[in-house]
Design a protein around this motif. Sequence first.
Motif, PDB file in Angstrom:
ATOM      1  N   ILE A   8       1.511   6.631 -15.512  1.00 38.56           N
ATOM      2  CA  ILE A   8       1.432   5.390 -14.739  1.00 38.56           C
ATOM      3  C   ILE A   8       2.561   4.430 -15.110  1.00 38.56           C
ATOM      4  CG2 ILE A   8       0.029   3.314 -14.334  1.00 38.56           C
ATOM      5  CD1 ILE A   8      -2.453   5.166 -14.602  1.00 38.56           C
ATOM      6  N   SER A   9       2.937   4.406 -16.382  1.00 35.24           N
ATOM      7  CA  SER A   9       3.991   3.483 -16.816  1.00 35.24           C
ATOM      8  C   SER A   9       5.349   3.813 -16.193  1.00 35.24           C
ATOM      9  CB  SER A   9       4.102   3.493 -18.344  1.00 35.24           C
ATOM     10  OG  SER A   9       4.553   4.766 -18.795  1.00 35.24           O
ATOM     11  N   GLN A  10       5.502   5.003 -15.653  1.00 36.90           N
ATOM     12  CA  GLN A  10       6.769   5.413 -15.031  1.00 36.90           C
ATOM     13  C   GLN A  10       6.848   5.043 -13.546  1.00 36.90           C
ATOM     14  OE1 GLN A  10       9.143   6.710 -17.114  1.00 36.90           O
ATOM     15  NE2 GLN A  10       7.573   6.228 -18.621  1.00 36.90           N
ATOM     16  N   VAL A  11       5.734   4.572 -12.962  1.00 34.97           N
ATOM     17  CA  VAL A  11       5.683   4.281 -11.529  1.00 34.97           C
ATOM     18  C   VAL A  11       5.977   2.797 -11.311  1.00 34.97           C
ATOM     19  CG1 VAL A  11       4.228   4.323  -9.458  1.00 34.97           C
ATOM     20  CG2 VAL A  11       3.988   6.118 -11.197  1.00 34.97           C
ATOM     21  N   PRO A  12       6.959   2.475 -10.463  1.00 32.19           N
ATOM     22  CA  PRO A  12       7.300   1.063 -10.258  1.00 32.19           C
ATOM     23  C   PRO A  12       6.166   0.264  -9.621  1.00 32.19           C
ATOM     24  CG  PRO A  12       8.556   2.478  -8.762  1.00 32.19           C
ATOM     25  CD  PRO A  12       7.773   3.379  -9.663  1.00 32.19           C
ATOM     26  N   LYS A  13       6.059  -0.999 -10.050  1.00 32.12           N
ATOM     27  CA  LYS A  13       5.101  -1.925  -9.443  1.00 32.12           C
ATOM     28  C   LYS A  13       5.792  -2.642  -8.297  1.00 32.12           C
ATOM     29  CE  LYS A  13       2.210  -2.832 -13.465  1.00 32.12           C
ATOM     30  NZ  LYS A  13       1.573  -3.855 -14.307  1.00 32.12           N
ATOM     31  N   GLU A  14       5.121  -2.681  -7.144  1.00 35.12           N
ATOM     32  CA  GLU A  14       5.662  -3.339  -5.963  1.00 35.12           C
ATOM     33  C   GLU A  14       4.692  -4.428  -5.521  1.00 35.12           C
ATOM     34  OE1 GLU A  14       5.970  -0.242  -3.033  1.00 35.12           O
ATOM     35  OE2 GLU A  14       7.096   1.076  -4.377  1.00 35.12           O
ATOM     36  N   ASP A  15       5.188  -5.403  -4.781  1.00 37.29           N
ATOM     37  CA  ASP A  15       4.306  -6.412  -4.198  1.00 37.29           C
ATOM     38  C   ASP A  15       3.382  -5.736  -3.189  1.00 37.29           C
ATOM     39  OD1 ASP A  15       5.438  -8.517  -5.616  1.00 37.29           O
ATOM     40  OD2 ASP A  15       6.933  -8.904  -4.063  1.00 37.29           O
ATOM     41  N   VAL A  16       2.135  -6.185  -3.121  1.00 40.65           N
ATOM     42  CA  VAL A  16       1.194  -5.664  -2.133  1.00 40.65           C
ATOM     43  C   VAL A  16       1.628  -6.162  -0.759  1.00 40.65           C
ATOM     44  CG1 VAL A  16      -1.213  -5.703  -1.351  1.00 40.65           C
ATOM     45  CG2 VAL A  16      -0.695  -5.487  -3.795  1.00 40.65           C
ATOM     46  N   PRO A  17       1.825  -5.239   0.206  1.00 40.85           N
ATOM     47  CA  PRO A  17       2.407  -5.621   1.497  1.00 40.85           C
ATOM     48  C   PRO A  17       1.396  -6.136   2.522  1.00 40.85           C
ATOM     49  CG  PRO A  17       2.130  -3.267   1.436  1.00 40.85           C
ATOM     50  CD  PRO A  17       1.661  -3.796   0.104  1.00 40.85           C
ATOM     51  N   ILE A  18       0.512  -7.020   2.104  1.00 43.86           N
ATOM     52  CA  ILE A  18      -0.464  -7.614   3.014  1.00 43.86           C
ATOM     53  C   ILE A  18      -0.176  -9.108   3.055  1.00 43.86           C
ATOM     54  CG2 ILE A  18      -2.916  -8.052   3.468  1.00 43.86           C
ATOM     55  CD1 ILE A  18      -3.532  -5.456   1.927  1.00 43.86           C
ATOM     56  N   ALA A  24      -0.554 -10.001  -6.768  1.00 43.75           N
ATOM     57  CA  ALA A  24      -1.041  -8.620  -6.734  1.00 43.75           C
ATOM     58  C   ALA A  24       0.125  -7.628  -6.655  1.00 43.75           C
ATOM     59  CB  ALA A  24      -1.976  -8.415  -5.563  1.00 43.75           C
ATOM     60  N   LYS A  25       0.042  -6.580  -7.440  1.00 41.46           N
ATOM     61  CA  LYS A  25       1.045  -5.511  -7.447  1.00 41.46           C
ATOM     62  C   LYS A  25       0.349  -4.179  -7.177  1.00 41.46           C
ATOM     63  CE  LYS A  25       4.628  -7.966  -8.847  1.00 41.46           C
ATOM     64  NZ  LYS A  25       5.823  -8.141  -8.046  1.00 41.46           N
ATOM     65  N   ILE A  26       1.127  -3.227  -6.629  1.00 41.51           N
ATOM     66  CA  ILE A  26       0.611  -1.894  -6.319  1.00 41.51           C
ATOM     67  C   ILE A  26       1.563  -0.844  -6.894  1.00 41.51           C
ATOM     68  CG2 ILE A  26       1.760  -1.897  -4.079  1.00 41.51           C
ATOM     69  CD1 ILE A  26      -0.514  -0.158  -2.990  1.00 41.51           C
ATOM     70  N   GLN A  27       0.979   0.245  -7.365  1.00 46.10           N
ATOM     71  CA  GLN A  27       1.736   1.418  -7.782  1.00 46.10           C
ATOM     72  C   GLN A  27       1.193   2.616  -7.010  1.00 46.10           C
ATOM     73  OE1 GLN A  27       0.622   0.343 -11.950  1.00 46.10           O
ATOM     74  NE2 GLN A  27       2.601   1.308 -12.414  1.00 46.10           N
ATOM     75  N   TRP A  28       2.073   3.350  -6.345  1.00 46.56           N
ATOM     76  CA  TRP A  28       1.690   4.543  -5.583  1.00 46.56           C
ATOM     77  C   TRP A  28       1.810   5.750  -6.516  1.00 46.56           C
ATOM     78  CZ3 TRP A  28       0.091   4.633  -0.462  1.00 46.56           C
ATOM     79  CH2 TRP A  28       0.156   3.405   0.215  1.00 46.56           C
ATOM     80  N   LEU A  29       0.666   6.264  -6.993  1.00 47.97           N
ATOM     81  CA  LEU A  29       0.672   7.336  -7.986  1.00 47.97           C
ATOM     82  C   LEU A  29       0.787   8.717  -7.349  1.00 47.97           C
ATOM     83  CD1 LEU A  29      -2.126   5.931 -10.333  1.00 47.97           C
ATOM     84  CD2 LEU A  29       0.325   5.445 -10.363  1.00 47.97           C
ATOM     85  N   ILE A  30      -0.074   9.005  -6.403  1.00 51.83           N
ATOM     86  CA  ILE A  30      -0.064  10.287  -5.691  1.00 51.83           C
ATOM     87  C   ILE A  30      -0.008   9.979  -4.196  1.00 51.83           C
ATOM     88  CG2 ILE A  30      -1.367  12.384  -5.150  1.00 51.83           C
ATOM     89  CD1 ILE A  30      -0.305  12.374  -7.997  1.00 51.83           C
ATOM     90  N   THR A  31       0.901  10.634  -3.487  1.00 52.98           N
ATOM     91  CA  THR A  31       1.057  10.403  -2.053  1.00 52.98           C
ATOM     92  C   THR A  31       1.346  11.724  -1.350  1.00 52.98           C
ATOM     93  OG1 THR A  31       3.460  10.071  -2.107  1.00 52.98           O
ATOM     94  CG2 THR A  31       2.083   8.131  -2.549  1.00 52.98           C
ATOM     95  N   LYS A  32       1.572  11.640  -0.059  1.00 54.56           N
ATOM     96  CA  LYS A  32       1.935  12.844   0.701  1.00 54.56           C
ATOM     97  C   LYS A  32       3.267  13.411   0.221  1.00 54.56           C
ATOM     98  CE  LYS A  32       3.475   9.926   4.503  1.00 54.56           C
ATOM     99  NZ  LYS A  32       3.226   9.550   5.877  1.00 54.56           N
ATOM    100  N   ASN A  33       4.078  12.585  -0.462  1.00 52.14           N
ATOM    101  CA  ASN A  33       5.341  13.081  -1.017  1.00 52.14           C
ATOM    102  C   ASN A  33       5.115  14.167  -2.073  1.00 52.14           C
ATOM    103  OD1 ASN A  33       6.736  11.246   0.573  1.00 52.14           O
ATOM    104  ND2 ASN A  33       6.864   9.725  -1.053  1.00 52.14           N
ATOM    105  N   LYS A  42      -2.700   2.348  -7.820  1.00 57.68           N
ATOM    106  CA  LYS A  42      -3.227   1.452  -8.843  1.00 57.68           C
ATOM    107  C   LYS A  42      -2.800   0.036  -8.488  1.00 57.68           C
ATOM    108  CE  LYS A  42      -3.411   0.211 -13.643  1.00 57.68           C
ATOM    109  NZ  LYS A  42      -2.667   0.153 -14.897  1.00 57.68           N
ATOM    110  N   PHE A  43      -3.766  -0.882  -8.479  1.00 56.74           N
ATOM    111  CA  PHE A  43      -3.505  -2.290  -8.204  1.00 56.74           C
ATOM    112  C   PHE A  43      -3.701  -3.101  -9.480  1.00 56.74           C
ATOM    113  CE2 PHE A  43      -4.352  -0.623  -4.069  1.00 56.74           C
ATOM    114  CZ  PHE A  43      -3.711  -1.448  -3.163  1.00 56.74           C
ATOM    115  N   SER A  44      -2.867  -4.118  -9.660  1.00 52.17           N
ATOM    116  CA  SER A  44      -2.989  -5.071 -10.766  1.00 52.17           C
ATOM    117  C   SER A  44      -2.929  -6.470 -10.159  1.00 52.17           C
ATOM    118  CB  SER A  44      -1.839  -4.903 -11.755  1.00 52.17           C
ATOM    119  OG  SER A  44      -1.795  -3.589 -12.248  1.00 52.17           O
ATOM    120  N   LEU A  45      -3.949  -7.276 -10.454  1.00 53.63           N
ATOM    121  CA  LEU A  45      -3.994  -8.650  -9.943  1.00 53.63           C
ATOM    122  C   LEU A  45      -4.063  -9.623 -11.104  1.00 53.63           C
ATOM    123  CD1 LEU A  45      -5.112  -6.949  -7.438  1.00 53.63           C
ATOM    124  CD2 LEU A  45      -6.176  -9.072  -6.753  1.00 53.63           C
TER     125      LEU A  45
END
Length: 124
Positions: A8-18, A24-33, A42-45
Amino acid sequence: MDFYLSNISQVPKEDVPIKGTKGAKIQWLITKNEGAHYAVRKFSLEKMGVIPMHVHKYQETVIITKGKCKVCVADKEFELKEGDYIFIDSQVKHAIIAEDELEFFCVIDYVDDMSIKTLNEDCP
């Protein structure tokens, strides 16, 4: 891809796009990629961080791993804490307000329309 391994520490935190989201920040851990038919995020608020009332076509399960929050779903309000989880069906309005530092995992399915519609509503 047969498997995917990371931290998880390797995944960039991005702003939540709402629209209207605060602290609030979001990290996309597993995706269709990675070949998955679902996404794990993972969300952090921050304390008093907000993900405002919104709807989308995908289903989601939210699993609280740290802190407490108020979750407004449909026309109800719930207090969730570490260890609690909630399933929210497609097109059901919902919002999350952190009462202290909050972390949660969110699992969603992929649907034909992944857009998010922000609603001009407060929690009940």
